[in-house]
Design an enzyme around this catalytic site. Sequence first.
Site, PDB file in Angstrom:
ATOM      1  N   ALA A   1       3.424  20.720  33.670  1.00 14.86           N
ATOM      2  CA  ALA A   1       3.806  21.843  32.644  1.00 14.86           C
ATOM      3  C   ALA A   1       4.883  21.463  31.805  1.00 14.86           C
ATOM      4  O   ALA A   1       5.429  22.445  31.262  1.00 14.86           O
ATOM      5  CB  ALA A   1       3.604  23.195  33.101  1.00 14.86           C
TER       6      ALA A   1
ATOM      7  N   GLY B   1       8.655   9.819  37.783  1.00 20.41           N
ATOM      8  CA  GLY B   1       8.933   8.882  36.832  1.00 20.41           C
ATOM      9  C   GLY B   1       9.395   9.505  35.483  1.00 20.41           C
ATOM     10  O   GLY B   1      10.023   8.836  34.583  1.00 20.41           O
TER      11      GLY B   1
ATOM     12  N   LYS C   1      13.883  21.477  25.492  1.00 21.25           N
ATOM     13  CA  LYS C   1      12.541  21.503  25.529  1.00 21.25           C
ATOM     14  C   LYS C   1      11.824  20.617  26.341  1.00 21.25           C
ATOM     15  O   LYS C   1      12.270  19.538  26.615  1.00 21.25           O
ATOM     16  CB  LYS C   1      11.752  21.901  24.005  1.00 21.25           C
ATOM     17  CG  LYS C   1      12.403  22.810  23.159  1.00 21.25           C
ATOM     18  CD  LYS C   1      11.567  22.936  21.977  1.00 21.25           C
ATOM     19  CE  LYS C   1      12.358  23.639  21.044  1.00 21.25           C
ATOM     20  NZ  LYS C   1      11.656  23.673  19.598  1.00 21.25           N
TER      21      LYS C   1
ATOM     22  N   ARG D   1       7.621  21.318  32.681  1.00 14.93           N
ATOM     23  CA  ARG D   1       8.799  22.468  32.861  1.00 14.93           C
ATOM     24  C   ARG D   1       9.915  21.830  33.691  1.00 14.93           C
ATOM     25  O   ARG D   1      11.045  22.743  33.849  1.00 14.93           O
ATOM     26  CB  ARG D   1       7.926  23.388  33.894  1.00 14.93           C
ATOM     27  CG  ARG D   1       7.360  22.636  35.280  1.00 14.93           C
ATOM     28  CD  ARG D   1       6.640  23.737  36.122  1.00 14.93           C
ATOM     29  NE  ARG D   1       7.609  24.801  36.588  1.00 14.93           N
ATOM     30  CZ  ARG D   1       8.501  24.837  37.505  1.00 14.93           C
ATOM     31  NH1 ARG D   1       8.889  23.486  38.006  1.00 14.93           N
ATOM     32  NH2 ARG D   1       9.232  25.719  37.668  1.00 14.93           N
TER      33      ARG D   1
ATOM     34  N   THR E   1      13.019  19.939  33.240  1.00 11.46           N
ATOM     35  CA  THR E   1      14.103  19.737  32.531  1.00 11.46           C
ATOM     36  C   THR E   1      14.459  21.262  31.977  1.00 11.46           C
ATOM     37  O   THR E   1      15.453  21.599  32.380  1.00 11.46           O
ATOM     38  CB  THR E   1      13.812  18.978  31.213  1.00 11.46           C
ATOM     39  OG1 THR E   1      13.683  17.592  31.639  1.00 11.46           O
ATOM     40  CG2 THR E   1      15.342  18.965  30.514  1.00 11.46           C
TER      41      THR E   1
ATOM     42  N   GLU F   1       4.576  16.059  28.597  1.00  8.51           N
ATOM     43  CA  GLU F   1       2.856  15.807  28.302  1.00  8.51           C
ATOM     44  C   GLU F   1       2.463  15.829  27.089  1.00  8.51           C
ATOM     45  O   GLU F   1       1.505  15.118  26.753  1.00  8.51           O
ATOM     46  CB  GLU F   1       2.512  17.435  28.712  1.00  8.51           C
ATOM     47  CG  GLU F   1       2.614  17.583  30.287  1.00  8.51           C
ATOM     48  CD  GLU F   1       1.847  18.977  30.615  1.00  8.51           C
ATOM     49  OE1 GLU F   1       0.879  18.851  31.142  1.00  8.51           O
ATOM     50  OE2 GLU F   1       2.841  19.886  30.561  1.00  8.51           O
TER      51      GLU F   1
ATOM     52  N   SER G   1      13.721  13.427  36.586  1.00  6.66           N
ATOM     53  CA  SER G   1      14.201  14.520  37.113  1.00  6.66           C
ATOM     54  C   SER G   1      15.555  14.363  37.722  1.00  6.66           C
ATOM     55  O   SER G   1      16.409  15.145  37.390  1.00  6.66           O
ATOM     56  CB  SER G   1      13.276  15.385  38.000  1.00  6.66           C
ATOM     57  OG  SER G   1      12.017  15.868  37.391  1.00  6.66           O
TER      58      SER G   1
END
Lengths: 366, 457
Positions: free
Chosen positions: A87, A47, A290, A89, A91, A294, A50
Site C-alpha cells: 500500500a 527491495g 509520499k 505505506r 516511507t 506501487e 525500507s
Amino acid sequence: MTLHRGRGMSTIEYPTGMNQNGDPSQAWIKVKPDGRVDVFSGTADIGNGSKTIQSQIVAETIGVPYDWVTFDNSNTDSSPLCTGTFASRATFVAGNAVLKAAREVRGRILEIAGREMEIDPGDLELEDGSVSVVGTPARSMGVDEVAGAATFVHGELLTGDGAHLNPAAEIIDPETGEVDKPPHAAISYAACVAEVEVDDETGVVRVVKLTQAYDIGRAMNPTLLEGQIDGGAVMGLGFGLLEDSYPYYPANEHRGESMNTYHVPGMEGLPAVENVLIENPSTGGPYGAKGIGEMANNAQPAAIAIAIHDAVGVWVTEFPITPERLLAALDREAAGEDQPRREGKRVIYDEHLSVNTVATAKSWRP
Amino acid sequence: MKVVGARLPRYDGVGHVTGRTTYVDDVRLPGMLHAAALRSPHHNARIIDVDTGPAEAMAGVRAVITHADVPTLVYGHLSGAGIDGDEPLLAKDFVRYKGQPIALVAADSVQIARAACDAIVVDYEELPTLLDVRLAFEDGAPVVNDRFGNWYKEFEGGLEARQIRKGDIDRAFDDADLIVEGVYRTQAVEQAPLETQVCVAVPEPDGRLTIHTCTQALYFSLGVVCAHLELPMSKVKMVGGTVGGGFGGKVDTASDTLAALAARKSGLPVKWRWTREEEMLASSTRGPWHMEIIDAVTSDGWILGRKMLTLHDAGAYGRFSVYGLTKHSFHHTGAYTIPNLHFDGYVVFTNRIPTSAMRGYGVTGLSTAIEVHTERVANELGMDPYEFRLKNANRVNDTSPNRIAYEDPSTVEVLQSIAAATGTELDGSLRAMTRGERTDDLLPDHLVGQIAQGGHG
C-alpha cells in the site's frame, strides 16, 4: 509491412497508505555507549528500500552520520509492529514512526549533554554527531561522549520510541460511499508519455521511449526513487504488452509455468526512460514524503494503448495488447467493424465485451 | 538536510549483488525436513475421500498434514476488519481452484516429500467450472464460494455491491451533449519475484516456534499463523525482513502456517520452498478487472458525470478482494473531478487461483481503463487531450468520490511537466493553470456544488 510511430499520454493519481487508513507502524531506538544508533522497526524490506530510507530519516533527525545507524527489522521479538510493506505505506507511515522515535532520542542526547556541559539543552544544537552551544560552536561534545556519559556516569539508557497511525476512515453512508475523514495518508500524481512503433504485419509493438513525470512529495533518496520508477516502467510495459497469467482468459488453460513460457520484459529492447521529479511535499509525511512504490507501474499501460491508437487507429481495450489482439483489431478495422455504435448523443464502444451482451441474468445498465 | 535527499547506496545492496545476503532459502538447520504440497488437479471438485495412509507408510516421511490437523481451518485475511474468512488452509470438502493445497508432507528430502504427495489417494467428483465473471450471476451458474456464493454480498448496509453515489447522475446525463461508453478488461499477472514462496519453521525446545519467513508483513503474518494455530503472539517468533522481491505476492502468508504445523507434528525444522511452477500456477496473481465506463460530457469538454460498473475477479476465495474493490471505487474518477457519479462494483468469485495484492492493487487496471476512456472522449469531442485533462484535473478543495477535499493535488503540474519534457507546446491559458481552488471559467455552475466548504467535506 509498415512501421507506424505513435505517441500517447496518460495521467494518474495513487494513494499513499492503506485505503481507509488505520494501519499503524511502531519503532524504537537505542544508543550504544559510543553513540552509535540501533533502530528496531518491523518494516520488511522487499527491495523497496525500507532499511535505507528509515536509516536516513533517523540519521537526519537525530543529527548523526548515516553510517552510525544500524537497522534491525529481523524479527518480531525485538521489533515492534509494522502493518507491512504494501500500500505504498512504508516511507510515509513507518517513516513517521522512526521519525518520532528519533526525535525522542535527539531530545535525550541534548538532555544528557546539557547536564554534562551545565547548560540548558535548549541552547544546544546537534549535527553530524556533535552537540554544540548555539552561537559558540567551539563549546561542543561528541555524541559518542554524551552516550558514554549517559551509560557510565549517569547510569541511563538513551532510547526513544515512536508510533504512527492515520486514524481509520469509516464509510458513514454505504449507499453513497461517503467517508468521515480522508481515507488516504497522501496522494501522489504522475503522467507518462509513451512513444511506440507498431508493425502492422506482425502486430508487434515496440516501446521506443517512456517519459514520466512524478510528484513524489520529496525525493528521500533520488537513486532509490529512480530505481522504483524505472523498475515500475518496465513492469507497466509488461502489463501493457506482454504478461498474462491466463492468455485465453476467461479460459483457464495455456498458463505459463516458468519464465520461459510466462513473458516478463527482458533487458533486451527496453525503451529509453526519462524521468521528471516534482517535489510537492505532503503535509503529514516524514520530510514531506509520499508513497511511490506501487503507482510506478500504473501509467504506462494506458499511455501505450493510446500511442498504439495514435499509430494505427485502433483501440485495444483488453490487456495485454498482444500481437494477436492488435492484428484482430486491425482486421476488424479493415472490415469496417471497428466503429462504435452511434445512437443519438451516445457513442458505444466495445459492445461485444459488455456484460450486457455476454450475460442474460439481469440488466446491468446502471 | 544532509542525509535525507542524499544519493546514498542501498543499505543492504552490496550483500544482494554479491550473493552474500542471507535469504530464507539460505537457512539450513540440522535435521531439517523438506515439505511438498499435494494440490488439486481440478478447477472445481467435491472431495469424496483422501487416503494419506500410503504416504505416511513411506520411509523418510515424518509428517502428513491435512485439514484435520489445523486448529482453526478458516481464517480470513480481512477477519481483523470484520469480514468473514472463507478459505480453508487445506481443502476439506471441496477444491475450488486448480492448485489448491489438500495436504502437506514433510520428509527427509524434497524428493521423498513429492513422492509421498503422489502416493496420497484422493477421490474427486469433478464439478462444472465458472471462469467468466460476467456469467457468475446467471441462473444455474456453478457455485464457487461456499461462504459467499458467486459474489460477495455483505458490504456495509447489507449491500451486494460497493456503491458510490454523488450528485445528480440523471441530470448530468440529461444535460450532456455526448455520452461515451467503453469496456476495459485488464488481466491477471504473476508478481514474479526472484525468490519463490519459502519458509523454514523451527520447533524450539521451550515450546515456541521460530518461522523464517519471506512475508512482506511480519506482524500480519504473525497474526495469521497465531490465528490458525490458536496461539498467543508470544509463542511464535517471525524472523525475516529481508525479502527477495514481493510486489504484493508475499502478503498472503502462503507457506508459513502449514510449515509450522508440519514442524510441530514432526518435532523437526521444516523448510517449504515452492517451485517456480507452483509460484506461477498456484500462488496468487493480480486480479483481472472487468470495467464498463459511461461518461456524460459537454461539447466544450466538461465531464458532467460518470456511471461505472466493475466486476472484480477474486478467484475462488476472498483474501483481500473486498479491500481492493473498495480502494478501486474510491479512485474511480482518476486524477479528475467529476461531480456526478454512479458506481457499482462487485467482488465476483470464479474457479481461478485466488487473486490478491499486487503493485497498484485495485488501481492499476483502473488507471488503464480511465485513461484510455479519457482519450477516447477527448477524441470524440475533437478536443486536445491536454486541454481536456487540464480542464477536468482535480484542484484544491474539489471533492473526491467519497466527498473528501483534495488538499494538494498535482494533476495540473504533472501534465504541464510532461508536456514540457516531451516538447508539447501548451496554450498560454493551459500553461497558466494551477492546482489552486477553482474560480471563474474553471468553476462552471455544475462544479459549484462539489467544492468543499471550509476544508474536508
